[in-house]
Design a protein around this motif. Structure first.
Motif, PDB file in Angstrom:
ATOM      1  N   SER A   2       0.838  -1.199   0.000  1.00  0.00           N
ATOM      2  CA  SER A   2       0.000   0.000   0.000  1.00  0.00           C
ATOM      3  C   SER A   2       0.872   1.247   0.000  1.00  0.00           C
ATOM      4  O   SER A   2       2.051   1.210   0.309  1.00  0.00           O
ATOM      5  N   ASP A   3       0.241   2.356  -0.336  1.00  0.00           N
ATOM      6  CA  ASP A   3       0.970   3.618  -0.393  1.00  0.00           C
ATOM      7  C   ASP A   3       1.560   4.031   0.948  1.00  0.00           C
ATOM      8  O   ASP A   3       2.692   4.506   0.990  1.00  0.00           O
ATOM      9  N   SER A   7       5.556   4.539   1.398  1.00  0.00           N
ATOM     10  CA  SER A   7       6.058   5.845   1.841  1.00  0.00           C
ATOM     11  C   SER A   7       6.911   5.708   3.093  1.00  0.00           C
ATOM     12  O   SER A   7       7.954   6.353   3.224  1.00  0.00           O
TER      13      SER A   7
END
Length: 140
Positions: A2-3, A7
């Protein structure tokens, strides 16, 4: 992935990268801060061995006798150009020998220790002859 996870991994990688860079810069700063002092200490010339002083003087005397001129004074230093604590002795910049000229004083041929320990007698006399040619006439 997932983002938010990507990140977070990107942020962790960036922090690790910057941390590594800081460590490298700190290590380089420490090396650069101590290197000049250690370099000066290693390059400082120790007093020359008396036998080397005599070998330099004998080579110069032999060459001067063949040339029928007065032999100039000789000196020996560990490394030409090295600081010695004596403003008159640090001369030249590398090499094997140099003729030192000082106002009001006779010329002195200065030999590096390596020339006297690493060269044959004939080579040292050749070096002395070369320096004798650079000394002014009438040297005492």
């Amino acid at each position: 992935m997932s983002d938010p996870v990507a990140s977070a991994l990107l942020i962790v990688a960036a922090i690790a990268y910057l941390g590594g860079a800081v460590v490298v810069v700190a290590a380089l700063a420490k090396v650069l801060a101590t290197w000049p002092q250690g370099w000066r200490t290693r390059r400082a010339a120790e007093p020359a061995d008396q036998a080397l002083q005599q070998r330099a003087a004998a080579a110069m005397a032999a060459v001067a006798e063949r040339a029928k001129v007065a032999a100039p004074a000789t000196d020996v230093v560990a490394i030409l150009g090295a600081p010695t604590g004596d403003g008159d002795r640090g001369v030249g910049d590398g090499g094997l020998a140099v003729t030192r000229f000082r106002a009001g004083q006779p010329a002195t041929v200065v030999f590096a220790q390596v020339a006297l320990t690493g060269l044959s007698c004939a080579a040292v006399e050749s070096l002395a002859a070369h320096e004798l040619l650079t000394a002014p006439t009438g040297v005492t």
